[in-house]
Scaffold this active site. Sequence first.
Site, PDB file in Angstrom:
ATOM      1  CG  PHE A 196      -2.171   0.545   0.889  1.00  0.00           C
ATOM      2  CD1 PHE A 196      -2.878   0.577  -0.041  1.00  0.00           C
ATOM      3  CD2 PHE A 196      -2.722   1.555   1.906  1.00  0.00           C
ATOM      4  CE1 PHE A 196      -4.037   1.472  -0.539  1.00  0.00           C
ATOM      5  CE2 PHE A 196      -3.855   2.141   1.822  1.00  0.00           C
ATOM      6  CZ  PHE A 196      -4.740   2.026   0.750  1.00  0.00           C
ATOM      7  CE  LYS A 219      11.736  -1.266 -15.425  1.00  0.00           C
ATOM      8  NZ  LYS A 219      11.995   0.370 -15.261  1.00  0.00           N
ATOM      9  CG  ASP A 271      14.774  -0.664 -13.250  1.00  0.00           C
ATOM     10  OD1 ASP A 271      14.052  -1.427 -12.566  1.00  0.00           O
ATOM     11  OD2 ASP A 271      14.414  -0.123 -14.198  1.00  0.00           O
ATOM     12  CB  THR A 289       5.124  -5.890  -1.838  1.00  0.00           C
ATOM     13  OG1 THR A 289       5.794  -6.828  -2.491  1.00  0.00           O
ATOM     14  CG2 THR A 289       4.180  -6.071  -1.035  1.00  0.00           C
TER      15      THR A 289
END
Lengths: 336, 336
Positions: A8, A220, A216, A91
């Site tokens: 959240f 991907k 990163d 998350t």
Amino acid sequence: LRIVLAGFGVVGQSFAELLVLKSADLASRYGVVPRLVAIVDSEGSVLDGRGLSIKKALQEKRTKGRVGDRNGRDTARIIAETEAEVLIEATPTNFRTGEPGLSHMKAAFASKKHVVTCNKGPLAVAFHAMHELARHNGVQLRYSGAVGGGTPILDFGQSCARGDDIVSVTGILNGTCNFILSKMEQDGATFDDALKLAQKEGYAEADPTLDIDGYDSAVKLVIMANHLGLSRATVKEVKIKGIRGIDSREVVRARESGRAIRLIATAEHGLSISPTSLDRNDPVCVSGAYNAVKFHCRFSGPKVIIGKGAGGPETASSLLRDLLDIRGAFNEGVTA
Amino acid sequence: LRIVLAGFGVVGQSFAELLVLKSADLASRYGVVPRLVAIVDSEGSVLDGRGLSIKKALQEKRTKGRVGDRNGRDTARIIAETEAEVLIEATPTNFRTGEPGLSHMKAAFASKKHVVTCNKGPLAVAFHAMHELARHNGVQLRYSGAVGGGTPILDFGQSCARGDDIVSVTGILNGTCNFILSKMEQDGATFDDALKLAQKEGYAEADPTLDIDGYDSAVKLVIMANHLGLSRATVKEVKIKGIRGIDSREVVRARESGRAIRLIATAEHGLSISPTSLDRNDPVCVSGAYNAVKFHCRFSGPKVIIGKGAGGPETASSLLRDLLDIRGAFNEGVTA
């Protein structure tokens, strides 16, 4: 359609807001009435089988910093034990262990829940295992927000591949690096100054290692190449060179000769990440915090997609897209 | 999967070639074994319920200028009476009457065949009626090759719209006009000289009216806007200004100030086609015979797609993509 939302933070909250904003539209256009029956994050959890008040949860998160009570059970167990059709996994990403997303996804699959995620971690460490688990349990796994934020890069690649063959892929998959390189180019800023600006404007993390060292982008690229069936390589097999400490004179020199340095991900003979000099007229050569990918197809030539590669509302829109796709797969009555 | 192919010109022949080239791949990746049971065009027709020899048909077309015998029955009747699951409609476009494609599609729907087409004519004159007929007969209608050739512009627009709202669309939908404007800009050529070059290189028809007066762009914009549910407008409601006779000084002046004139299609408050001055850094501002479309989305911002907008193999790849999508819809066992 009962949903468990794990995570959240920025993206999870954006997704919850999007559900509120789009609720009338989802009902009328797609016949979908999503019901958020649980929100769980590292701090706390709230559950209501009849559907939570999203507005109340958002307000609570903003004022108290968490929703509901501190977790008595662990999150994976809450996910497994809550009756719902779909887990939205948002998350934080951990590229090394995939956790906590990996455990969340396993718990969802074991309890026959579909999974929609934007979390690259579990896909980086267990791409094929996660697909296998989903198949074994007769549920679906979608992750279009993991590559390109809100830009449907994976969908687009699949459209390109259907009816044609993808010969190669080249692209910019990390908006932070692209922001830094664009700043250096425009203002003659040093790498360190451009990085500081990226951090100040919220494009780079306090620890920017994963972005600027190319990791990163590599994750991907691996997700994309596996998703499109171009490769079964893992991140370890990607040749990675990042942009850390790149010389501003090199960047300015490129500009002066009508070119630009970009951190380019390539899938052709193997996978690689490397700072590359591009012609400024190449449509992949975008500036600022954008992603751009070129799929070179055997019959129909090059095709390019450009869009923002990150951001809360952007990534939330991908989660919602995936949710509707899953809904479409078990409800032939949709009019999408 | 039995297919009737109507129209055996550049696109029809490319599609037949693609079926041959991809046959092993279609079987292994998608479990699809397409069988071409009829080829019909204005000159002649060949039929074989067990599947035609595509190579023989291509050779015959090239040597004799037609396949099989001159038609005794009319084409629509052949389509209706041939046992098959799908009609591929690739006859020449007529924007005014939609014929002969319109009759072909009606015949296919009435005999419960799915339709895949790249023919803009029937969609320009009867977009909603064709959808209604398909629905009424429980079959599908696909037409991704009608906008963007091999570039999946319509698919991409749908990906953008799912989970988000498209606020506006701007783009270049006619490669011929873009070729002409790019030539004028690069070489300072006059409009007439650039048009002649486009004709010589096969980008423009002998009668270039539909391209340069903006009508082709307008039809594509209408198809796109209706497809995405942005508008129910017809071509008559599009404000159209083409590029005929555009002044080369105006084009060169734009270049000198870092801008470029492009024929831009817009869907925002109503639909329009108009020569427009763009910033050269705008990703939509492509050069040469390309298409580029920007979908501006409420939550995820601008997204751009770029690719070739026409050509035989390109458009054939769209027909094949649509065929696989239809196949997917009535065969849950595909692994796409």
